[in-house]
Design a protein around this motif. Structure first.
Motif, mmCIF file in Angstrom:
data_model
loop_
_atom_site.group_PDB
_atom_site.id
_atom_site.type_symbol
_atom_site.label_atom_id
_atom_site.label_comp_id
_atom_site.label_asym_id
_atom_site.label_seq_id
_atom_site.Cartn_x
_atom_site.Cartn_y
_atom_site.Cartn_z
ATOM 1 N N GLN A 60 27.938 -131.000 24.187
ATOM 2 C CA GLN A 60 27.457 -131.837 23.087
ATOM 3 C C GLN A 60 28.612 -132.320 22.223
ATOM 4 O O GLN A 60 29.701 -131.757 22.242
ATOM 5 N N GLY A 62 29.090 -133.866 18.088
ATOM 6 C CA GLY A 62 28.427 -134.081 16.814
ATOM 7 C C GLY A 62 29.414 -134.600 15.795
ATOM 8 O O GLY A 62 30.625 -134.410 15.924
ATOM 9 N N SER A 64 29.886 -136.275 11.452
ATOM 10 C CA SER A 64 29.387 -136.704 10.144
ATOM 11 C C SER A 64 30.438 -137.602 9.503
ATOM 12 O O SER A 64 31.620 -137.534 9.833
ATOM 13 N N GLY A 91 23.430 -139.826 19.789
ATOM 14 C CA GLY A 91 22.764 -139.102 18.719
ATOM 15 C C GLY A 91 21.935 -140.077 17.903
ATOM 16 O O GLY A 91 21.951 -141.285 18.140
ATOM 17 N N TYR A 100 24.121 -135.490 9.868
ATOM 18 C CA TYR A 100 24.925 -135.187 11.043
ATOM 19 C C TYR A 100 24.242 -135.794 12.269
ATOM 20 O O TYR A 100 23.031 -135.673 12.433
ATOM 21 N N SER A 101 24.990 -136.438 13.133
ATOM 22 C CA SER A 101 24.463 -137.014 14.370
ATOM 23 C C SER A 101 24.982 -136.183 15.543
ATOM 24 O O SER A 101 26.162 -135.851 15.594
ATOM 25 N N VAL A 102 24.088 -135.840 16.488
ATOM 26 C CA VAL A 102 24.478 -135.029 17.638
ATOM 27 C C VAL A 102 23.990 -135.688 18.923
ATOM 28 O O VAL A 102 22.840 -136.126 19.002
ATOM 29 N N TYR A 104 23.609 -134.862 23.008
ATOM 30 C CA TYR A 104 23.590 -133.749 23.957
ATOM 31 C C TYR A 104 23.683 -134.266 25.393
ATOM 32 O O TYR A 104 23.017 -135.234 25.750
#
Length: 122
Positions: A60, A62, A64, A91, A100-102, A104
């Motif tokens: 993943q 992530g 910000s 994300g 926060y954008s993640v 996967y």
């Protein structure tokens, strides 16, 4: 564009489509191929404020961002384990300073390096 009258068909004596049918199939194939290429490539990462932080793990990515207007999201260009296929995952869109954008990787895929992840700005 080929126009057929009601009593005409676009088949030759052997029952196969004629040259117009082949031409249409070629155009459709090229259009699908072009669309497929577009779907497999991530949009280039755009310049973001220096207040953005990207964290990359094996499966993943992530990130910000703060101190800017607009929205951003993280993308991950995941590579198939033991293979050559790639999948791009995104994300969710997040407003700057609001979260926060993640992204996967799907099962059977991983992030080979930090260079396979980044930000997109809206």
């Amino acid at each position: 564009m080929l126009r057929l009258r009601k009593h005409e068909t676009n088949r030759n004596a052997s029952g196969r489509h004629g040259s117009a049918g082949r031409a249409l199939a070629v155009v459709a194939s090229v259009a699908l191929a072009a669309g497929g290429v577009t779907a497999l490539t991530a949009a280039p990462a755009q310049a973001l404020p220096p207040s953005c932080t990207l964290t990359v793990g094996l499966y993943q990515a992530g990130g910000s961002c703060t101190n800017a207007a607009g929205s951003f999201r993280v993308f991950a260009r995941c590579k198939q384990n033991g293979g050559t296929k790639q999948r791009i995952r995104y994300g969710s869109w997040v407003r700057f300073g609001a979260g926060y954008s993640v992204a996967y990787c799907p099962g059977g895929y991983h992030l080979p390096s930090r260079t396979h992840a980044g930000f997109q700005r809206l």
